[in-house]
Design an enzyme around this catalytic site. Sequence first.
Site, PDB file in Angstrom:
ATOM      1  CG  ASP A  62       6.936 -15.594   3.452  1.00  0.00           C
ATOM      2  OD1 ASP A  62       6.505 -14.667   4.164  1.00  0.00           O
ATOM      3  OD2 ASP A  62       6.964 -15.528   2.193  1.00  0.00           O
ATOM      4  CB  CYS A 207       3.545  -1.111  -5.065  1.00  0.00           C
ATOM      5  SG  CYS A 207       4.485   0.336  -4.655  1.00  0.00           S
TER       6      CYS A 207
END
Length: 286
Positions: A62, A207
């Site tokens: 990640d 979002c």
Amino acid sequence: MSAEVIDTNPYSRLMALQRMGIVSEYKKIREKSVAVVGVGGVGSVAAEMLTRCGIGRLQLYDFDTVELANMNRLFFRPEHAGMTKTDAAVRTLRDINPDVDYESYHMNITTVEGFHRFTESLKDPHTGASRVDLVLACVDNYEARMCINQACLEMRQTWMESGVSEDAVSGHIQTMTPGSSACFACVPPLVVASGIDEKTLKREGVCAASLPTTMGMVAGMLVQNALKHMLNFGDVAKYLGYSALKDYFPSMHVHANPECDNGACVRAQKDHREMLESPEWKAADA
Ligand code: ATP
Ligand code: ZN
């Protein structure tokens, strides 16, 4: 008065799967290695499940750090804020199960250098063959999925894709076996097929929704499928969807597209057809 016998071995409940005849050799899990790409809402939970199931090695990838805004998801805690997701995950997972071999890769898999490092980390340095049993894609964008697709096609490595919708009330998992099932490029998502730039869909200040429930469901479906694939029990889902509003779980097989744009996929399909036609395969199948 009889003393109460308390079984403190965390593996005995898992080994019961073997005694009950569900899994023929559960202990083989110790020999398995899984790469989890994307340690966000789905990937972190999937990594925790594999850790608790006693996986042998976990490779985590990640590029992001933990933020307080991630607390509506499972797994990460406020004290992790500011740490890289991979390091924070390894710290927690090691406390849960120190017997797992953890590898933490804080990197972007889509840059030229990142993609190279990603593929090298999946390969045995001596043989060049894959050193993982499965790759789990838990990323949230098309570009990263295409990189995982490419790496796995080149290594002929089976991987499982997962996704949660922007409105957080549906998700899916899909098994990609190079040559025998669709790759990620065989059936492009509708936005890509229609030529829409994914970035234009992400509006500034707006979002996407996210629910720990849906992400937990998808992580559970994904790891259940991973266990079935690696330990050889039950039917491995090719594609399994989840729609929370209708409690609907569509299941299907997505076939490889002979006209796929990806050359590595087309080559894998040809090899797969030749294998099915080989006398050895026909004899074994009879
Ligand atoms: P949000 O975008 O809503 O804040 P998120 O970024 O945590 O959430 P999730 O869907 O929960 O998104 O998880 C996806 C994970 O995949 C993220 O942790 C993200 O950093 C990671 N990821 C996405 N693209 C890449 C990439 N190219 N390389 C490495 N990790 C990636
Ligand atoms: Zn393809």
